[in-house]
Design an enzyme around this catalytic site. Structure first.
Site, PDB file in Angstrom:
ATOM      1  N   SER A 169      79.638  48.336  20.204  1.00 39.56           N
ATOM      2  CA  SER A 169      79.619  48.486  18.751  1.00 39.56           C
ATOM      3  C   SER A 169      78.533  47.591  18.151  1.00 39.56           C
ATOM      4  O   SER A 169      77.353  47.796  18.428  1.00 39.56           O
ATOM      5  CB  SER A 169      81.009  48.196  18.183  1.00 39.56           C
ATOM      6  OG  SER A 169      81.096  48.580  16.839  1.00 39.56           O
ATOM      7  N   HIS A 205      82.698  56.952  15.998  1.00 34.49           N
ATOM      8  CA  HIS A 205      82.088  55.719  16.501  1.00 34.49           C
ATOM      9  C   HIS A 205      82.448  55.443  17.960  1.00 34.49           C
ATOM     10  O   HIS A 205      83.610  55.487  18.338  1.00 34.49           O
ATOM     11  CB  HIS A 205      82.536  54.545  15.627  1.00 34.49           C
ATOM     12  CG  HIS A 205      81.870  53.250  15.929  1.00 34.49           C
ATOM     13  ND1 HIS A 205      80.495  53.109  15.967  1.00 34.49           N
ATOM     14  CD2 HIS A 205      82.386  52.029  16.204  1.00 34.49           C
ATOM     15  CE1 HIS A 205      80.195  51.852  16.248  1.00 34.49           C
ATOM     16  NE2 HIS A 205      81.323  51.174  16.398  1.00 34.49           N
ATOM     17  N   ASP A 254      79.523  59.529  13.996  1.00 32.47           N
ATOM     18  CA  ASP A 254      79.820  58.114  13.742  1.00 32.47           C
ATOM     19  C   ASP A 254      79.654  57.798  12.264  1.00 32.47           C
ATOM     20  O   ASP A 254      78.584  58.020  11.683  1.00 32.47           O
ATOM     21  CB  ASP A 254      78.872  57.239  14.581  1.00 32.47           C
ATOM     22  CG  ASP A 254      79.244  55.766  14.551  1.00 32.47           C
ATOM     23  OD1 ASP A 254      80.010  55.346  13.662  1.00 32.47           O
ATOM     24  OD2 ASP A 254      78.744  55.027  15.427  1.00 32.47           O
TER      25      ASP A 254
END
Length: 409
Positions: free
Chosen positions: A259, A382, A354
């Site tokens: 991330s 995501h 995302d």
């Protein structure tokens, strides 16, 4: 900018926004029942009463102390059960209970812990300190164990701190005579060192060691959040420590950035291209996610809570307004020219839809520097879970193989 690839979802307010009740009923109840992000390793029965309490008491601000306090009675109960299990000589049962307590503490301190916070004044920081304690108790009976180490930040400069806390897990068969590959995990905005159990299990089962490090501006990371180059110094110090461990094969070190850590994996593929066999940038931002247009709508998207204030502090800004206005020109890997350099092998993974960082941030990388690799999943959000995980492991197996082909850009 031209229309975003996520289409009309860019202008949509997602259904979980607005209240804890909406978040639980439309998103998190399912995640908790399946033990998926951010409830991985957790137990549904621990969370259902907590969220019912939050809903009944109309506690909707996850940044408030009232939110965090709602989780503590369940933690107390799990810890008490774990201590009883230890007293009765059931270490595996105790480990499981401590693990569950650590996950409850994770959600209690969600979504962000600042390095500048202190447990005396921040309940989320106090919850994070407790999370680390119970997590290490859980990990102490694993085979092999996961250990915490604090290493010197030998390349610290400016406002960097002097020490780097890391987690290390090494296969039992690793030795100077049998050095093993290493995966350097770069954590995210809300997931820190105690939040990667399954990933370390998968890595160890492949015969690799793992070193887990938090990224600048989060948790316990000593790197100056306001300095884009502080991350480069951080990895220099971590790699220097790793090189002193004879059981680590420094010819076969890969990065896995998760991330917000994906941004640093992309950056490291260029700044440390001669030090890494390859980098996985998983759900990465690089450029557009810091732009004013994206930031004008991101709080309406899939992230559970508002994210811009946390991002602002993570990147060293005093206000969200200053962050939105100025972060792109300071931190963009495009505008700063970082990715116009050659890079080591770099795999980018994400979901096309995302809503935290746009898929355009991965695509723009193909127009800069050396060749890149990517796998992007239609209709996924995501990180592209769960489909992206097998791709990451297969790619790492190739990159860290003793018989890998040498690829040059």
């Amino acid at each position: 900018m031209a229309p975003w690839m996520m289409g009309e979802k860019f202008n949509t307010v997602y259904p979980h926004k607005g209240s804890i009740k909406a978040l639980w009923e439309t998103k998190w109840k399912f995640c908790s029942s399946k033990s998926i992000y951010p409830f991985h390793d957790g137990a549904f029965e621990d969370f259902e009463p907590i969220f019912q309490k939050l809903i009944d008491e109309n506690i909707n601000d996850a940044f408030s102390d009232a939110y965090t306090r709602a989780f503590i009675p369940i933690v107390d109960g799990l810890e008490k059960q774990a201590e009883q299990a230890l007293a009765n000589s059931h270490p595996d049962q105790a480990s499981d209970l401590y693990r569950r307590a650590a996950v409850v503490l994770r959600i209690s301190r969600f979504p962000y812990v600042s390095p500048a916070s202190r447990p005396e004044t921040s309940l989320k920081r106090a919850a994070f300190e407790r999370q680390k304690q119970v997590y290490l108790k859980a990990a102490s009976v694993w085979k092999p164990v996961l250990k915490e180490e604090t290493i010197p930040h030998t390349h610290a400069s400016g406002r960097d701190g002097a020490h780097i806390p890391i987690y290390v897990r090494v296969p039992e068969e690793a030795s100077a005579a049998n050095p093993v590959p290493v995966v350097l995990l770069m954590t995210g905005l809300d997931g820190y060192r105690p939040d990667n159990s399954q990933r370390t299990h998968e890595i160890i089962n492949r015969g690799w060691a793992t070193v887990v490090v938090e990224i600048p501006g989060t948790a316990d990371c000593p790197a100056d959040p306001a300095d884009p180059e502080s991350a480069d110094r951080l990895w220099n110090s971590v790699l220097e420590y790793m090189a002193q461990r004879p059981e680590f094969d420094m010819r076969r070190v890969a990065v896995w950035g998760l991330s917000a850590g994906g941004y640093y994996a992309i950056r490291a593929s260029a700044t440390h291209r001669d030090r890494f066999a390859g980098c996985v940038a998983h759900g990465p931002g690089s450029h557009h996610f810091l732009g004013e247009e994206w930031l004008s709508r991101v709080n309406d998207h899939e992230y559970p809570f508002e994210i811009t204030a946390s991002w602002a502090e993570k990147y060293g800004y005093d206000s969200a307004e200053d962050f939105v206005k100025n972060a792109q020109k300071k931190f963009s890997l495009v505008e700063t020219g970082v990715m116009d350099q050659p890079n080591c092998r770099l795999l980018m993974l994400n979901g096309v839809d995302d809503g935290v960082v746009p898929i355009e941030d991965s695509l723009v990388m193909f127009n800069h520097g050396g060749p890149k690799e990517g796998r992007f999943f239609e209709g996924m959000v995501h990180m592209g879970y769960p489909h992206s995980l097998p791709v990451a492991y297969k790619w790492l197996e190739e990159v860290l193989s003793d018989n890998k082909q040498e690829l040059k850009n």
